[in-house]
Design a protein around this motif. Structure first.
Motif, PDB file in Angstrom:
ATOM      1  N   TYR A 494      76.728  98.865  38.300  1.00  0.00           N
ATOM      2  CA  TYR A 494      75.892  97.686  38.513  1.00  0.00           C
ATOM      3  C   TYR A 494      75.999  96.740  37.318  1.00  0.00           C
ATOM      4  O   TYR A 494      76.198  97.179  36.172  1.00  0.00           O
ATOM      5  CB  TYR A 494      74.424  98.074  38.670  1.00  0.00           C
ATOM      6  CG  TYR A 494      74.099  98.778  39.964  1.00  0.00           C
ATOM      7  CD1 TYR A 494      73.913  98.064  41.140  1.00  0.00           C
ATOM      8  CD2 TYR A 494      73.984 100.165  40.001  1.00  0.00           C
ATOM      9  CE1 TYR A 494      73.606  98.716  42.334  1.00  0.00           C
ATOM     10  CE2 TYR A 494      73.680 100.825  41.174  1.00  0.00           C
ATOM     11  CZ  TYR A 494      73.498 100.092  42.343  1.00  0.00           C
ATOM     12  OH  TYR A 494      73.199 100.746  43.510  1.00  0.00           O
ATOM     13  N   GLU A 498      70.957  93.434  37.009  1.00  0.00           N
ATOM     14  CA  GLU A 498      70.466  93.752  38.346  1.00  0.00           C
ATOM     15  C   GLU A 498      69.605  95.011  38.365  1.00  0.00           C
ATOM     16  O   GLU A 498      69.083  95.393  39.421  1.00  0.00           O
ATOM     17  CB  GLU A 498      71.651  93.943  39.298  1.00  0.00           C
ATOM     18  CG  GLU A 498      72.337  92.665  39.720  1.00  0.00           C
ATOM     19  CD  GLU A 498      71.417  91.811  40.595  1.00  0.00           C
ATOM     20  OE1 GLU A 498      71.139  92.212  41.739  1.00  0.00           O
ATOM     21  OE2 GLU A 498      70.960  90.762  40.101  1.00  0.00           O
ATOM     22  N   LYS A 500      66.632  95.772  37.438  1.00  0.00           N
ATOM     23  CA  LYS A 500      65.255  95.636  37.931  1.00  0.00           C
ATOM     24  C   LYS A 500      65.182  95.138  39.365  1.00  0.00           C
ATOM     25  O   LYS A 500      64.093  95.039  39.936  1.00  0.00           O
ATOM     26  CB  LYS A 500      64.482  94.693  37.012  1.00  0.00           C
ATOM     27  CG  LYS A 500      64.209  95.305  35.637  1.00  0.00           C
ATOM     28  CD  LYS A 500      63.404  94.393  34.733  1.00  0.00           C
ATOM     29  CE  LYS A 500      64.255  93.264  34.208  1.00  0.00           C
ATOM     30  NZ  LYS A 500      63.568  92.498  33.152  1.00  0.00           N
ATOM     31  N   HIS A 501      66.345  94.829  39.947  1.00  0.00           N
ATOM     32  CA  HIS A 501      66.360  94.324  41.323  1.00  0.00           C
ATOM     33  C   HIS A 501      66.686  95.427  42.324  1.00  0.00           C
ATOM     34  O   HIS A 501      67.207  95.147  43.408  1.00  0.00           O
ATOM     35  CB  HIS A 501      67.358  93.170  41.441  1.00  0.00           C
ATOM     36  CG  HIS A 501      66.988  91.970  40.630  1.00  0.00           C
ATOM     37  ND1 HIS A 501      66.139  90.981  41.086  1.00  0.00           N
ATOM     38  CD2 HIS A 501      67.314  91.631  39.358  1.00  0.00           C
ATOM     39  CE1 HIS A 501      65.977  90.069  40.147  1.00  0.00           C
ATOM     40  NE2 HIS A 501      66.685  90.442  39.081  1.00  0.00           N
ATOM     41  N   GLY A 502      66.399  96.655  41.958  1.00  0.00           N
ATOM     42  CA  GLY A 502      66.591  97.751  42.903  1.00  0.00           C
ATOM     43  C   GLY A 502      67.069  99.049  42.307  1.00  0.00           C
ATOM     44  O   GLY A 502      66.436 100.100  42.509  1.00  0.00           O
ATOM     45  N   ASN A 529      67.936  96.778  28.523  1.00  0.00           N
ATOM     46  CA  ASN A 529      68.132  97.643  29.693  1.00  0.00           C
ATOM     47  C   ASN A 529      68.038  99.112  29.324  1.00  0.00           C
ATOM     48  O   ASN A 529      67.507  99.932  30.073  1.00  0.00           O
ATOM     49  CB  ASN A 529      69.487  97.361  30.344  1.00  0.00           C
ATOM     50  CG  ASN A 529      69.595  95.962  30.917  1.00  0.00           C
ATOM     51  OD1 ASN A 529      70.589  95.275  30.700  1.00  0.00           O
ATOM     52  ND2 ASN A 529      68.577  95.511  31.627  1.00  0.00           N
TER      53      ASN A 529
END
Length: 606
Positions: A494, A498, A500-502, A529
């Motif tokens: 990833y 991204e 925190k987007h899933g 992160n």
């Protein structure tokens, strides 16, 4: 893709040198030469072009030697010509060389200031001059060779003759392979087992940094520190020499370790090391392009994503990268002022061929980045950009990936210069950085012990996440692909932003998170992160450099410290650790590393 052969023989060697060089033609070359000891002096025979041109020279001037060396040269420093063909001679020293000497200009200027003159444009002649200078100080050959090697920065495999030492060949390797062949009262030196295969099946593989003195019936081997060492002698069937694993358990492991030499060959094909200019041939007008469309599958697709980052950043030229199997079915909008670049190791991938032909049907100029230059893809495009990495046997691509990225890096620099986005000085600076990559890749491979320790933990996982920012994002995709295709562990790559987007929903105490984060402009955000992952119990495998290690948040479970490098070449330098991680996890799980289930090396059907 140079080839080396050396023979300390009891019978004439001319015909045997030529026989070996012909076996090495698969490596690619543009000139060839031999040298031997004749009546106490060293004589050379060289020719531009194919080996038959050298045979014509030898027909007129035979080489009556029982000790000799031979070479097929792929031009790096200096154009293909007789004056640049190997072997090169300075004083008492005559030698052949595979590799790139990064500091050759500095060394050459120093030697010229001391009164040396040079007849070629090569970096190789500098090695001969250095060694001759060391001998001139009264040092014995082995000591003089060690003193010379200590002054070289870069990659090399060497075979050396010294006038007055009529029954000896010296050899050395760093970043380029070299094997010793054991015969009956004779010894051989070659760039691979195939080179010595016609004469003996008993070989030993020199390790990184080794150097050797061959005499009749003996090989005195020394490690990088000059200590005498023993290397195991093994039997290699002649028919298997081309695809011999050497000292490695699997082809994949060997091909990971082949990458310094592979990158060196690739880079040398696309830059002029004397002028510091890129040399992307084929008549592509980068300034006139509206966009580049890259089509590829699997690892080649991920290499294409890396190319997008580089080309758009440096050349300000839009690049689209698409999975070939989806591309033509969505009826993409294409214009004839664009360039389609098809990427495939084999040059036979069915989906990529179909996508390429679709673009050609729209009037686009076409190019192929391939390993197999006689493949269908190579034959059908306007321009071929070979990756020159040599045969890749393991199904999971490793050295082909880094070679593809190296080509695209050179292409990005060339396009930037052609479009006026960088000047000549900046082009030279970037080329110098690119020339450092083979050495840095070799240093990165030395992380293997640290990576093997990480693999012990990762092998127990059910799921693994890979995170990266900027060019490290495509590398995160590649790391995840490698792990799942050979170890059968579920893994996903990833973009770190991204998280925190899933994907953060997947983080728990049983999930290793591999974070690729050199100390660059993205580092602060990557560190953030890391904190998010560790706050949720995630087990971080942090791959960074020394500066990144110092600035990392506390609590990272594992830190793998890669060599410091410029962001331009970081994708090449950070590739080996993720490849080695996948490899060692697969070995621990008992998987068939070279032939993973359900996969083929080349996908020739849709």
């Amino acid at each position: 893709m140079c080839g080396i052969i050396g023979i300390v023989g009891t019978q004439p060697v001319e015909a045997r040198l030529i026989e070996s060089l012909k076996r090495l033609e698969y490596r690619g070359y543009d000139s060839a030469g031999v040298a031997g000891v004749v009546d106490g002096r060293i004589e050379r025979r060289r020719a531009a072009g194919k080996i038959r041109a050298l045979e014509e020279v030898l027909a007129g001037e035979p080489l009556a030697a029982t000790v000799g060396i031979g070479h097929t040269r792929w031009a790096t420093h200096g154009a293909p010509s007789v004056r640049n063909a190997h072997p090169h001679t300075q004083g008492r020293v005559t030698l052949v060389h595979n590799g790139i000497i990064e500091n050759f200009l500095e060394l050459r200027e120093r030697l010229e200031a001391a009164g040396r003159t040079f007849e070629s444009d090569t970096d190789t002649e500098v090695i001969a001059a250095l060694l001759d200078s060391e001998l001139g100080m009264g040092k014995p050959p082995v000591e003089a060779l060690k003193a010379t090697l200590d002054q070289l920065a870069g990659a090399y495999a060497l075979a050396v003759l010294i006038a007055g030492e009529d029954a000896m060949i010296l050899g050395a390797r760093r970043g380029s392979p070299l094997v010793v062949g054991h015969g009956q009262g004779e010894m051989f030196l070659g760039s691979d087992a195939l080179a010595v295969g016609p004469f003996t099946q008993r070989v030993c593989y020199l390790e990184e940094g080794d150097f050797v003195a061959l005499s009749h019936g003996a090989a005195a081997i020394y490690d990088a520190d000059g200590r005498p060492v023993e290397r195991a002698v093994r039997t290699v069937p002649a028919s298997a020499a081309l695809v011999e694993k050497g000292n490695y358990r699997h082809f994949m492991e060997k091909e990971i370790h082949d990458q310094p030499e592979g990158c060196q060959r690739t880079i040398a094909a696309y830059v002029d090391t004397l002028t510091g200019r890129t040399d992307i041939s084929g008549g592509i007008d980068f300034a006139g392009l509206s966009r580049i469309q890259i089509v590829a599958c699997g690892t080649s697709y991920i290499a294409g994503l890396m190319g997008k980052y580089l080309i758009e950043q440096f050349a300000d030229l839009p690049v689209d990268v698409e999975i070939a199997s989806e591309f033509r079915y969505r009826h993409p909008a294409l214009r004839p002022d664009g360039l389609v670049v098809a990427m495939s190791q084999s040059g036979e991938t069915a989906d990529t061929l179909a996508a390429l032909r679709y673009c050609q049907g729209k009037g686009m100029k076409s190019a192929a980045v391939v390993n197999a230059t006689e493949s269908t893809m190579a034959r059908e495009v306007d321009v071929v950009w070979p990756i020159h990495c040599g045969p890749e046997i393991g199904v999971a691509s490793t050295k082909a990936f880094t070679a593809q990225v190296a080509v695209l890096t050179a292409l990005a620099i060339a396009a930037a210069r052609a479009r006026g986005k960088i000047d000549a000085a900046e082009e030279q600076r970037m080329v110098r950085l690119l020339l450092e990559a083979p050495r840095l890749v070799a240093e990165s491979i030395k992380l293997e012990d640290a990576v093997r320790a990480v693999a012990q933990e990762v092998s127990k996982a059910r799921d693994v996440l890979y995170l990266g920012r900027g060019p490290m994002y495509p590398l995160a995709l590649e790391g995840a692909l490698k792990l799942k295709e050979i170890s059968y562990i579920h893994a996903e790559g990833y973009a770190a932003g991204e998280l925190k987007h899933g994907p953060i929903a997947l983080v728990d105490e049983q999930t290793p998170i591999v974070i690729l984060a050199p100390f660059d402009s993205y580092f602060e955000k990557s560190a953030s992160n890391m904190n998010e992952v560790m706050a949720r119990g995630g087990q971080v495998v942090f791959i960074t450099d020394a500066d990144g290690e110092r600035h990392a948040p506390s609590g990272a479970r594992v830190v793998v410290t890669a060599p410091r490098c410029d962001p331009l070449v970081a994708p090449l330098v950070y590739a080996p650790p993720i490849q080695l991680l996948a490899y060692h996890v697969a070995v621990l799980k008992g998987a068939d590393v070279d032939q993973p289930r359900n996969l083929a090396k080349s996908v020739t059907v849709e």
